[in-house]
Design a protein around this motif. Structure first.
Motif, mmCIF file in Angstrom:
data_model
loop_
_atom_site.group_PDB
_atom_site.id
_atom_site.type_symbol
_atom_site.label_atom_id
_atom_site.label_comp_id
_atom_site.label_asym_id
_atom_site.label_seq_id
_atom_site.Cartn_x
_atom_site.Cartn_y
_atom_site.Cartn_z
ATOM 1 N N GLY A 171 0.821 -1.209 0.000
ATOM 2 C CA GLY A 171 0.000 0.000 0.000
ATOM 3 C C GLY A 171 0.854 1.258 0.000
ATOM 4 O O GLY A 171 0.489 2.273 -0.611
ATOM 5 N N GLY A 172 1.995 1.197 0.686
ATOM 6 C CA GLY A 172 2.900 2.343 0.713
ATOM 7 C C GLY A 172 3.460 2.678 -0.661
ATOM 8 O O GLY A 172 3.630 3.853 -1.006
ATOM 9 N N LEU A 173 3.729 1.652 -1.470
ATOM 10 C CA LEU A 173 4.205 1.902 -2.832
ATOM 11 C C LEU A 173 3.123 2.579 -3.672
ATOM 12 O O LEU A 173 3.406 3.491 -4.459
ATOM 13 N N ALA A 174 1.889 2.113 -3.505
ATOM 14 C CA ALA A 174 0.776 2.766 -4.213
ATOM 15 C C ALA A 174 0.631 4.213 -3.749
ATOM 16 O O ALA A 174 0.409 5.125 -4.571
ATOM 17 N N LEU A 175 0.770 4.432 -2.450
ATOM 18 C CA LEU A 175 0.666 5.791 -1.918
ATOM 19 C C LEU A 175 1.751 6.685 -2.499
ATOM 20 O O LEU A 175 1.493 7.853 -2.835
ATOM 21 N N LEU A 176 2.974 6.169 -2.606
ATOM 22 C CA LEU A 176 4.060 6.968 -3.169
ATOM 23 C C LEU A 176 3.725 7.414 -4.587
ATOM 24 O O LEU A 176 3.911 8.590 -4.938
ATOM 25 N N ALA A 177 3.219 6.489 -5.392
ATOM 26 C CA ALA A 177 2.844 6.847 -6.761
ATOM 27 C C ALA A 177 1.746 7.917 -6.759
ATOM 28 O O ALA A 177 1.797 8.881 -7.542
ATOM 29 N N ILE A 209 -6.934 8.280 -10.869
ATOM 30 C CA ILE A 209 -5.744 7.472 -10.561
ATOM 31 C C ILE A 209 -5.153 7.901 -9.223
ATOM 32 O O ILE A 209 -4.782 7.067 -8.387
ATOM 33 N N ILE A 210 -5.053 9.213 -9.011
ATOM 34 C CA ILE A 210 -4.514 9.723 -7.750
ATOM 35 C C ILE A 210 -5.344 9.216 -6.586
ATOM 36 O O ILE A 210 -4.810 8.732 -5.577
ATOM 37 N N LEU A 211 -6.668 9.322 -6.705
ATOM 38 C CA LEU A 211 -7.550 8.926 -5.611
ATOM 39 C C LEU A 211 -7.404 7.443 -5.301
ATOM 40 O O LEU A 211 -7.283 7.048 -4.126
ATOM 41 N N VAL A 212 -7.394 6.603 -6.324
ATOM 42 C CA VAL A 212 -7.283 5.157 -6.091
ATOM 43 C C VAL A 212 -5.961 4.817 -5.425
ATOM 44 O O VAL A 212 -5.907 4.029 -4.470
ATOM 45 N N LEU A 213 -4.867 5.421 -5.873
ATOM 46 C CA LEU A 213 -3.550 5.117 -5.313
ATOM 47 C C LEU A 213 -3.437 5.579 -3.870
ATOM 48 O O LEU A 213 -2.928 4.847 -3.000
ATOM 49 N N VAL A 214 -3.910 6.780 -3.586
ATOM 50 C CA VAL A 214 -3.849 7.289 -2.207
ATOM 51 C C VAL A 214 -4.732 6.447 -1.291
ATOM 52 O O VAL A 214 -4.340 6.103 -0.161
ATOM 53 N N LEU A 215 -5.918 6.084 -1.769
ATOM 54 C CA LEU A 215 -6.819 5.280 -0.946
ATOM 55 C C LEU A 215 -6.280 3.868 -0.725
ATOM 56 O O LEU A 215 -6.514 3.272 0.333
ATOM 57 N N LEU A 216 -5.557 3.325 -1.698
ATOM 58 C CA LEU A 216 -4.932 2.017 -1.489
ATOM 59 C C LEU A 216 -3.952 2.082 -0.316
ATOM 60 O O LEU A 216 -3.895 1.162 0.504
ATOM 61 N N GLY A 217 -3.181 3.154 -0.244
ATOM 62 C CA GLY A 217 -2.288 3.323 0.894
ATOM 63 C C GLY A 217 -3.047 3.424 2.199
ATOM 64 O O GLY A 217 -2.679 2.797 3.205
ATOM 65 N N ALA A 218 -4.125 4.219 2.199
ATOM 66 C CA ALA A 218 -4.911 4.399 3.426
ATOM 67 C C ALA A 218 -5.643 3.120 3.818
ATOM 68 O O ALA A 218 -5.666 2.744 4.998
ATOM 69 N N PHE A 219 -6.241 2.441 2.851
ATOM 70 C CA PHE A 219 -7.029 1.238 3.157
ATOM 71 C C PHE A 219 -6.157 0.097 3.675
ATOM 72 O O PHE A 219 -6.561 -0.630 4.588
ATOM 73 N N THR A 220 -4.981 -0.087 3.087
ATOM 74 C CA THR A 220 -4.117 -1.167 3.575
ATOM 75 C C THR A 220 -3.630 -0.886 4.985
ATOM 76 O O THR A 220 -3.543 -1.793 5.816
ATOM 77 N N LYS A 221 -3.322 0.362 5.271
ATOM 78 C CA LYS A 221 -2.806 0.696 6.605
ATOM 79 C C LYS A 221 -3.902 0.611 7.657
ATOM 80 O O LYS A 221 -3.651 0.170 8.794
ATOM 81 N N SER A 222 -5.112 1.030 7.322
ATOM 82 C CA SER A 222 -6.199 1.031 8.305
ATOM 83 C C SER A 222 -7.054 -0.225 8.225
ATOM 84 O O SER A 222 -8.173 -0.259 8.735
ATOM 85 N N ALA A 223 -6.533 -1.264 7.576
ATOM 86 C CA ALA A 223 -7.157 -2.599 7.569
ATOM 87 C C ALA A 223 -8.589 -2.571 7.061
ATOM 88 O O ALA A 223 -9.487 -3.187 7.631
ATOM 89 N N GLN A 224 -8.805 -1.882 5.958
ATOM 90 C CA GLN A 224 -10.131 -1.856 5.343
ATOM 91 C C GLN A 224 -10.326 -3.085 4.454
ATOM 92 O O GLN A 224 -9.371 -3.627 3.901
ATOM 93 N N PHE A 225 -11.564 -3.502 4.341
ATOM 94 C CA PHE A 225 -11.906 -4.641 3.490
ATOM 95 C C PHE A 225 -11.486 -4.344 2.048
ATOM 96 O O PHE A 225 -11.762 -3.242 1.549
ATOM 97 N N PRO A 226 -10.821 -5.229 1.318
ATOM 98 C CA PRO A 226 -10.494 -6.622 1.662
ATOM 99 C C PRO A 226 -9.078 -6.800 2.219
ATOM 100 O O PRO A 226 -8.519 -7.883 2.127
ATOM 101 N N PHE A 227 -8.465 -5.725 2.742
ATOM 102 C CA PHE A 227 -7.105 -5.810 3.276
ATOM 103 C C PHE A 227 -7.100 -5.965 4.794
ATOM 104 O O PHE A 227 -6.081 -5.743 5.438
ATOM 105 N N HIS A 228 -8.239 -6.358 5.355
ATOM 106 C CA HIS A 228 -8.374 -6.385 6.810
ATOM 107 C C HIS A 228 -7.700 -7.580 7.458
ATOM 108 O O HIS A 228 -7.516 -7.605 8.677
ATOM 109 N N PHE A 229 -7.314 -8.583 6.683
ATOM 110 C CA PHE A 229 -6.885 -9.861 7.261
ATOM 111 C C PHE A 229 -5.567 -9.761 8.028
ATOM 112 O O PHE A 229 -5.283 -10.605 8.867
ATOM 113 N N TRP A 230 -4.743 -8.725 7.724
ATOM 114 C CA TRP A 230 -3.439 -8.673 8.395
ATOM 115 C C TRP A 230 -3.565 -8.258 9.861
ATOM 116 O O TRP A 230 -2.736 -8.640 10.697
#
Length: 932
Positions: A171-177, A209-230
């Motif tokens: 998610g951090g790589l997506a956020l960087l982009a 594209i910006i919105l999706v990439l930034v949200l991927l970073g946020a969703f993975t870090k805050s354990a949003q579905f479907p990245f909640h399993f970690w």
């Protein structure tokens, strides 16, 4: 406001305190560790009055102004809220961990990791630069990995840490982009500029594209579905870590990111669809799964996922009041979730189990802890007079007022109420199954109350649950308003934090949720029976299977593309380069340009012919190592003379020095290879390689000729004009290295030092078979160190060191410098190794080359940091002129200190490699039997 810069860096200094204080008592270590975070919290709170009145504080230190990089920090209402949560709960966790960790746990290491994580989180919430935010963002992933894997002897800890790092790192790589695109769209990486350019960003074609990439970073870090399993698998960490990560830090980083970029990215249909629907799915999924967890921390983990989904849903609704409600629930959730995790840790610590099927009837053994846990659970369920009730009421209110789904909008409040039903049900299960419901079953030890001060953090947090629930406006009113103002970029709607708003739909939804939750819990056996029909899926196993599958596929691809033939790799690489270069060259109408050619003299022709013949001889005789090395050295010598002819004495000196060191290195390394290698290439391969080599040579020659016959706009004019005035030196090359491009040089010597250390570690324990004679069978001479060579080398050493010092000191104004001087010193010292042997040198030259490398890099870095004291960019050179009797006028420049760092690193790295390779050649030779 320069003091703002100390806010994140004070805890960073505190990472060293626990490592030093760990030798003291555990209590002393805890209090000393808490000192700097407490001071930081005091400094943060000292700004609250001004921020409550609408002020914002900024501070920055220039880093690379030309590309907009600087260390920039800001303190506004939003960063104030998160800073208080990070520091306040962090201090309570430090106290709690003092009693939770056992004597065999390294408390110093634990506190050091914890403070590093605190520093990273503060960096995220206080940064005012997009790239800086990402740097700290990734640091939170790394430091959380260290915390989750603290009990590294446990398999689940290692796997949980790897999973968390993989998901959040991706998610951090997506956020960087996304951040790079955001900065490019706005034209600046300044956070304030981005927040003020919301309309421009949303109108940009890159917005989706910006919105999706930034949200991927946020969703993975805050354990949003479907990245909640970690997140549930991070429960392998010690409970103090879970309490901190789940309440105020790690998972809240994603929430902070969405709140911070709210003015720039929100208020669009795409934002609503992605954020609100993801939040709703997470809210329901987490709440449902939490009900079926038997592990106490597992229940709390899934409840965290659910509440994070609730906050995300509120931020996705796109209304100003929903953003205010989201921030209110952020602080409420942090308070009751930290207290619940700490209570769960106490139960585990004092009973030896977290299994709710065993934990029954603990009220009789731990009444005080049970009371605290029940109050916190009531807050999590949204019971009136608790802080959770107020923010959940605001949540229900906002679900009723949104209409983004058109005729289906009625489903949002219905599903929100359903999520509230499950929230009450799992909260009731936490209370009833643990503290009542019969007697304990086969617990490892008899439960009892914890040490007095272990309960203090829980008591403080539970008290806040009650105080905020009863007096919300007094306790958090100003803080919430300031945070909302910063999130909404100044425009805050009117809202009420009163306990009672009359009989309305939100109150009815709360009543339905509470009654429905009690009913669901009372009939839980039917739900458990229903859930038992589905196959159990362990996220750890699924994740590990996915990793193994990717590894296998990667292995197959590597096997397909890499067959171990270096010749094949070189052929394919050169072939690709030629193809990519040939296409644009074919579009060039004429090779020669309009620039007049330089007349060719006999000396240049002779040197060119020697260069070509030496290169050709190296290829022909490449199977005879000593002869090929001699011909290769001629190539280096001719190149050095070419640099000298074309007015590049610095490059000539460097090339000559590098050539000498390289030849020595190759002689030492090739000593262990066959003296003469057999012919391996078939005639067909030779023809193929000759053809490709000729084609590559022709292509490169064409490019060189085309470039040299055309006028070039070179940047050398800038450096020539500014070398003296800007860097204080007339040697343009040296000024470029230590001033204009000093940061590049610092990176290069750092890489050189790392490479040297890596090579040293690789060969430190290496034991190689050494031949007893040359390729014709003639034995080596018995006299390893001839007297003539020893005498000459000793005579040359002082002269070489004197020349090295001279080259170093004059480097700023005449050809020379730290790099060349370092190579000359290295050649002089290695000459002593060759002439006298390793053992003779050990007693006379006592240099630790590893320390020399570290000292060189440290000196170079500190010389750059010194410019900050004078409010100058990193590695800015100072110079001035002075006069002394007899000596006269002379110049002093701070770049000489940087050059000293380069000198030490070059000497240390070169000698570390060459001296240790030399040790291999002089060690005791194995017998024939040992070799076999």
């Amino acid at each position: 406001m320069k003091s703002l810069i100390w806010l994140p860096f004070l805890p960073l200094l505190g990472t060293l305190v626990p490592l030093i204080a760990s030798r003291l008592s555990r209590t002393a270590c805890a209090f000393l560790t808490a000192a700097l975070p407490a001071l930081t919290l005091f400094l943060v709170l000292s700004h609250t009055e001004a921020i409550f009145h609408g002020e914002r504080f900024f501070a920055s230190i220039p880093w690379i102004p030309a590309i907009g990089l600087q260390l920039a920090f800001r303190l506004d209402g939003l960063s104030l809220l998160f800073s208080i949560l990070i520091l306040g709960i962090g201090l309570l966790v430090i106290l709690y961990a003092r009693y939770y960790l056992s004597a065999k746990d390294s408390i110093g290491k634990f506190y050091s990791y914890l403070i590093l994580f605190m520093f990273a989180m503060l960096g995220v919430v206080l940064s005012d630069n997009l790239i800086q935010i990402w740097f700290f963002w990734e640091l939170t992933s790394i430091s959380s990995f260290l915390l989750i894997s603290f009990w590294g002897d446990k398999t689940e800890a290692r796997k949980g840490a790897r999973m968390a790092l993989t998901v959040t790192g991706a998610g951090g790589l997506a956020l960087l982009a996304g951040l790079l695109l955001l900065g490019h769209t706005v034209g600046s990486y300044s956070l304030q500029t981005v927040l003020d350019s919301g309309d421009m960003i949303k109108a940009s074609s890159a917005y989706p594209i910006i919105l999706v990439l930034v949200l991927l970073g946020a969703f993975t870090k805050s354990a949003q579905f479907p990245f909640h399993f970690w997140l549930p698998n991070a429960m392998a960490a010690p409970t103090p870590v879970s309490a901190y990560l789940h309440s105020a830090t790690m998972v809240k980083a994603g929430i902070f990111l969405m709140a911070r970029f709210y003015p720039a990215l929100a208020d669009t249909d795409l934002w609503f669809m992605l954020v609100s629907l993801t939040g709703l799915a997470t809210f329901l999924t987490g709440a449902y799964i939490a009900l079926f967890q038997h592990d106490l921390k597992g229940l709390l983990a899934y409840s965290t996922i659910s509440h994070l989904g609730l906050i995300t849903l509120l931020l996705g609704m796109g209304t100003d009041l929903s953003a205010v409600a989201a921030l209110f629930h952020v602080m409420n959730h942090a308070i009751f979730k930290a207290s619940l995790f700490m209570a769960a840790g106490i139960i585990d610590h004092e009973s030896g189990s977290r299994d709710m099927r065993q934990l029954n009837g603990l009220w009789k053994f731990m009444p005080y802890t049970a009371t605290l846990a029940m109050v916190a659970s009531a807050s999590m369920a949204g019971v009136p007079l608790m802080n959770g009730f107020l923010s959940k009421e605001m949540f229900f209110t906002e679900t009723l007022h949104q209409a983004s789904l058109g005729s289906l909008s009625w489903m949002v409040p219905v599903l929100a109420t359903l999520g509230g039903v499950f929230s009450v049900a799992y909260s009731m299960r936490f209370i009833h199954d643990v503290f009542f419901n019969g007697d304990p079953i086969n617990l490892p030890k008899t439960p009892h109350e914890p040490p007095r001060y272990m309960r203090v953090p829980v008591e403080i947090l539970v008290a806040l649950c009650l105080l905020v629930g009863i007096f919300p406006g007094v306790i958090v009113g100003h803080l919430l308003y300031a945070a909302a103002s910063a999130t909404l970029n100044g425009s805050v709607p009117s809202y009420s934090l009163a306990i009672w708003h009359g009989v309305n739909f939100p109150l009815l939804m709360s009543i339905i949720a509470m009654c429905g939750g009690l009913i669901v819990y009372a009939n839980r056996r039917h739900l458990f029976k229903f859930q038992a029909q589905f196959p159990v899926s362990d996220p750890k196993l699924v994740f590990e299977s996915a990793v193994q599958y990717i590894t296998r596929r990667a292995s197959q691809f590597i096997t397909l593309t890499e067959n171990g033939s270096l010749q094949r790799y070189a052929f394919l690489t050169l072939l690709l380069a030629v193809v990519m270069t040939t296409i644009p060259l074919m579009r060039l109408n004429a090779t020669a340009g309009l620039r007049p050619e330089i007349p060719v003299d006999a000396l240049s022709i002779t040197a060119a012919v020697l260069l070509c013949l030496s290169g050709l001889a190296t290829v022909i005789w490449h199977r005879r190592r000593l002869l090929s090395l001699l011909t290769l050295s001629v190539v280096g010598l001719i190149v050095s003379l070419a640099f000298a002819k074309f007015s590049a004495p610095d490059l000539a000196l460097t090339q000559l020095s590098v050539e000498v060191v390289t030849v020595i290195l190759l002689i030492l390394a090739l000593f262990f290879l066959p003296q003469k290698t057999p012919k391996e290439s078939s005639p067909r391969r030779v023809v193929r390689d000759l053809g490709l080599a000729a084609f590559v040579g022709g292509t490169v020659g064409t490019i060189c000729y085309a470039l040299m016959t055309r006028p070039l706009d070179s940047i050398s004019t800038f450096f020539t004009e500014n070398s003296k005035t800007g860097g204080g030196g007339t040697n343009v090359v040296n000024v470029i290295l230590v001033d204009f491009r000093g940061f590049d040089t610092l990176g290069e010597i750092t890489v050189l030092g790392i490479a040297a250390l890596g090579i040293y570690k690789l060969i430190a324990r290496m034991r190689l078979y050494m031949p007893s004679g040359d390729y014709q069978g003639r034995p080596w001479a018995e006299d390893k160190h001839p007297m003539l060579l020893a005498v000459i080398s000793q005579s040359l050493l002082p002269l070489a060191l004197l020349v090295s010092a001279y080259i170093f000191l004059r480097g700023h104004n005449l050809p020379g410098g730290g790099f060349i001087a370092g190579l000359i010193t290295s050649v002089a010292i290695i000459q002593q190794y060759v002439a006298h042997g390793v053992e003779w040198i050990k007693t006379r030259i006592k240099l630790d080359y590893q320390i020399m490398i570290g000292s060189g890099i440290a000196i170079a870095t500190l010389s750059g940091l010194g410019s900050w004291l004078f409010n100058r960019p990193f590695l800015t050179t100072w110079f001035d002129y002075f006069s002394l009797p007899l000596i006269g006028k002379f110049e002093l420049a701070s770049a000489m200190v940087f050059d000293l760092g380069v000198y030490l690193t070059v000497v240390g790295a070169t000698m570390l490699i060459l001296a240790n390779l030399g040790k291999l050649t002089t060690s005791e030779r194995p017998t024939q039997q040992e070799h076999e």
